[in-house]
Design an enzyme around this catalytic site. Structure first.
Site, PDB file in Angstrom:
ATOM      1  N   ARG A 194      30.855  -9.648  20.885  1.00  0.00           N
ATOM      2  CA  ARG A 194      31.528  -8.580  21.627  1.00  0.00           C
ATOM      3  C   ARG A 194      32.086  -7.558  20.637  1.00  0.00           C
ATOM      4  O   ARG A 194      31.979  -6.349  20.832  1.00  0.00           O
ATOM      5  CB  ARG A 194      32.645  -9.139  22.524  1.00  0.00           C
ATOM      6  CG  ARG A 194      33.516  -8.020  23.114  1.00  0.00           C
ATOM      7  CD  ARG A 194      34.391  -8.397  24.300  1.00  0.00           C
ATOM      8  NE  ARG A 194      34.881  -9.742  24.312  1.00  0.00           N
ATOM      9  CZ  ARG A 194      35.864 -10.237  23.533  1.00  0.00           C
ATOM     10  NH1 ARG A 194      36.466  -9.456  22.660  1.00  0.00           N
ATOM     11  NH2 ARG A 194      36.208 -11.492  23.629  1.00  0.00           N
TER      12      ARG A 194
ATOM     13  N   TYR B  79      28.463  15.333  36.492  1.00  0.00           N
ATOM     14  CA  TYR B  79      27.665  14.184  36.935  1.00  0.00           C
ATOM     15  C   TYR B  79      28.460  13.394  37.983  1.00  0.00           C
ATOM     16  O   TYR B  79      29.636  13.089  37.772  1.00  0.00           O
ATOM     17  CB  TYR B  79      27.338  13.306  35.723  1.00  0.00           C
ATOM     18  CG  TYR B  79      26.624  12.031  36.090  1.00  0.00           C
ATOM     19  CD1 TYR B  79      25.306  12.054  36.549  1.00  0.00           C
ATOM     20  CD2 TYR B  79      27.267  10.802  36.006  1.00  0.00           C
ATOM     21  CE1 TYR B  79      24.663  10.886  36.909  1.00  0.00           C
ATOM     22  CE2 TYR B  79      26.615   9.626  36.359  1.00  0.00           C
ATOM     23  CZ  TYR B  79      25.315   9.681  36.812  1.00  0.00           C
ATOM     24  OH  TYR B  79      24.680   8.516  37.165  1.00  0.00           O
TER      25      TYR B  79
ATOM     26  N   ASP C 215      29.750  15.517  27.105  1.00  0.00           N
ATOM     27  CA  ASP C 215      28.651  14.670  27.581  1.00  0.00           C
ATOM     28  C   ASP C 215      27.354  15.359  27.178  1.00  0.00           C
ATOM     29  O   ASP C 215      26.997  16.402  27.728  1.00  0.00           O
ATOM     30  CB  ASP C 215      28.766  14.512  29.105  1.00  0.00           C
ATOM     31  CG  ASP C 215      27.690  13.593  29.697  1.00  0.00           C
ATOM     32  OD1 ASP C 215      26.631  13.435  29.062  1.00  0.00           O
ATOM     33  OD2 ASP C 215      27.915  13.063  30.804  1.00  0.00           O
TER      34      ASP C 215
ATOM     35  N   LYS D 220      18.982   7.817  29.400  1.00  0.00           N
ATOM     36  CA  LYS D 220      18.127   8.966  29.684  1.00  0.00           C
ATOM     37  C   LYS D 220      17.231   9.287  28.476  1.00  0.00           C
ATOM     38  O   LYS D 220      16.436   8.466  28.095  1.00  0.00           O
ATOM     39  CB  LYS D 220      18.986  10.156  30.110  1.00  0.00           C
ATOM     40  CG  LYS D 220      20.101   9.801  31.132  1.00  0.00           C
ATOM     41  CD  LYS D 220      19.587   9.375  32.484  1.00  0.00           C
ATOM     42  CE  LYS D 220      20.618   8.749  33.400  1.00  0.00           C
ATOM     43  NZ  LYS D 220      21.875   9.464  33.570  1.00  0.00           N
TER      44      LYS D 220
HETATM   45  C1  LIG Z   1      23.218   9.185  33.950  1.00  0.00           C
HETATM   46  C2  LIG Z   1      24.340   9.992  33.454  1.00  0.00           C
HETATM   47  C3  LIG Z   1      25.604   9.414  33.185  1.00  0.00           C
HETATM   48  C4  LIG Z   1      25.901   7.956  33.455  1.00  0.00           C
HETATM   49  O1  LIG Z   1      25.181   7.107  32.619  1.00  0.00           O
HETATM   50  P1  LIG Z   1      24.679   5.632  33.056  1.00  0.00           P
HETATM   51  O2  LIG Z   1      23.930   5.184  31.866  1.00  0.00           O
HETATM   52  O3  LIG Z   1      23.853   5.800  34.291  1.00  0.00           O
HETATM   53  O4  LIG Z   1      25.920   4.840  33.324  1.00  0.00           O
HETATM   54  C5  LIG Z   1      26.601  10.237  32.684  1.00  0.00           C
HETATM   55  N1  LIG Z   1      26.392  11.560  32.465  1.00  0.00           N
HETATM   56  C6  LIG Z   1      25.198  12.141  32.719  1.00  0.00           C
HETATM   57  C7  LIG Z   1      25.021  13.598  32.448  1.00  0.00           C
HETATM   58  C8  LIG Z   1      24.145  11.386  33.214  1.00  0.00           C
HETATM   59  O5  LIG Z   1      22.963  11.985  33.491  1.00  0.00           O
END
Ligand SMILES: *Cc1c(COP(=O)(O)O)cnc(C)c1O
Length: 386
Positions: A51, A103, A175, A200
């Site tokens: 962890r 998001y 982000d 992504k």
């Molecule tokens: C998908 C996404 C998230 C969340 O991420 P997860 O891996 O699905 O928890 C946060 N910000 C953006 C811009 C995203 O496209």
């Protein structure tokens, strides 16, 4: 070659990666272990419990830190787990200023979980920084930026946000999921923390859920490591390996995503059945000049609406694709399409949603790295049906 001197395409393959010290394995082994033998009390090789730290995860964390020109990288079980860790640096009574074009999952975490713990959120437009300045008060601690935004592809000026953030001694988080460090490096533009949904583009193959945080500041890093270990939302070694493997081609994939994205954006714009196309690479995009300055390409996410704005038309097009798959998520090698109004943005009230541009015929494409002619032909045959 000193690893901090490497260029991007070399870093994705080499940064943080050393041949395995036990066997010489060139590819980072999957250290599928929860714990590590100690010779005597406190006498170990830097790993005690997975962890806290795991060698496969560590290689990935060091690699991602290098790609963002940061000093520290931390990987989590999902993008939202990474966001959760950032918010846990705050205390009850603190306030956050966030973009209003956010998001959906981040919005849900902010308003349905952290508001219950006494943190206050202000959701403001960030096309310029006026509303941000106005929302700042003595309790403000953090500014949350996402750029480009989903699904409207609005662009927020990271440098301008950083100027305000520094002036008021706040933490600026960006982000960077839609851009990846190949196209945009927020720490270089003055951000304090970069956040990724690794799920992504970074993972890139739609086979892993993971998140990450990257920063430069020792004090911020210490807090985040403490939370990562205390809350424990870490990713496993198998997933870390898959992402290490995916990241080695990040630069190649992003090049093709950008090329294909540009072709599709222009194709759609010239199509007689298409109304609006949202893509920051167009010169008449409202913040194109900022996109051009802070990004080195415009990625492969494109949203568009159709003449007449009919939900039935949108459904017909999306269910008639042969190459594009109707599915949530984005950033994988395969092309996907989604319907924001009924999928990712369904939780936002209709009136608010439509004011932001999320109308019934809006379709969001994540343009993959397939042959461009196949993608265009797929769009052509589907649009011909309406
Ligand atoms: C998908 C996404 C998230 C969340 O991420 P997860 O891996 O699905 O928890 C946060 N910000 C953006 C811009 C995203 O496209």
């Amino acid at each position: 070659m000193a690893k901090d001197k490497m260029r991007f395409g070399t870093k994705v393959i080499h940064a943080g990666i050393e041949p395995d010290s036990a066997t010489g394995a060139v590819m980072t082994p999957i250290y599928q272990t929860s714990t590590y033998a100690q010779k005597s009390l406190g006498n170990h090789k830097g790993f005690e419990y997975s962890r806290t730290s795991n060698p496969t995860r560590k290689a990935l964390e060091d690699n991602i830190a290098a790609l963002e020109n940061g000093k520290y990288g931390l990987c989590f079980a999902s993008g939202l787990a990474a966001i959760d860790a950032v918010l846990k640096t705050l205390n009850s009574g603190d306030e956050v200023i966030s973009t209003n074009d956010l998001y959906g999952g981040s919005y849900r975490l902010f308003t349905k979980i952290f508001e219950n713990f006494g943190i206050k959120f202000h959701f403001v437009p960030m096309h310029d920084m006026t509303a941000v300045e106005e929302a700042i008060n003595a309790n403000t601690k953090l500014i949350w930026v996402e750029t480009p935004t989903n699904p409207m592809m609005n662009i927020i000026d990271i440098k301008a946000a950083s100027t305000i953030s520094k002036k008021h001694d706040l933490i600026l988080v960006v982000d960077n999921t839609f851009s990846t460090p190949y196209l945009q490096r927020p720490l270089d533009l003055g951000a304090d923390i970069v956040m990724h949904s690794i799920t992504k583009y970074m993972g890139g193959h739609s086979d892993v859920i993971m998140g990450a945080l990257i920063c430069k500041d020792d004090k911020i890093a210490k807090k985040l490591y403490f939370i990562q270990n205390s809350s424990g939302a870490v990713c496993g070694p198998q997933d870390s390996f898959l992402v290490l493997r995916g990241i080695k081609t990040l630069h190649l994939r992003m090049q093709r995503h950008c090329e294909n994205g540009a072709e599709i954006a222009h194709y759609l714009r010239n199509h007689s059945k298409v109304n609006k196309v949202y893509w920051p690479g167009f010169e008449d995009h409202p913040n194109h000049h900022i996109a051009k300055e802070q990004m080195s390409g415009f990625s492969g996410i494109i949203s568009f609406t159709m003449n007449g704005d009919s939900l039935d038309d949108a459904n017909m097009v999306m269910s008639s694709f042969n190459v594009f798959t109707l599915a949530e998520s984005l950033g994988g090698v395969e092309s996907l399409c989604c319907h924001p109004a009924s999928m990712t943005h369904a939780a936002i009230p209709k009136e608010e949603r439509e004011k932001a541009g999320v109308v019934p015929s809006l379709i969001r494409l994540s343009v993959g790295v397939e042959d461009i002619e196949d993608l265009k032909e797929d769009l052509e045959q589907a649009l011909a049906l309406i």
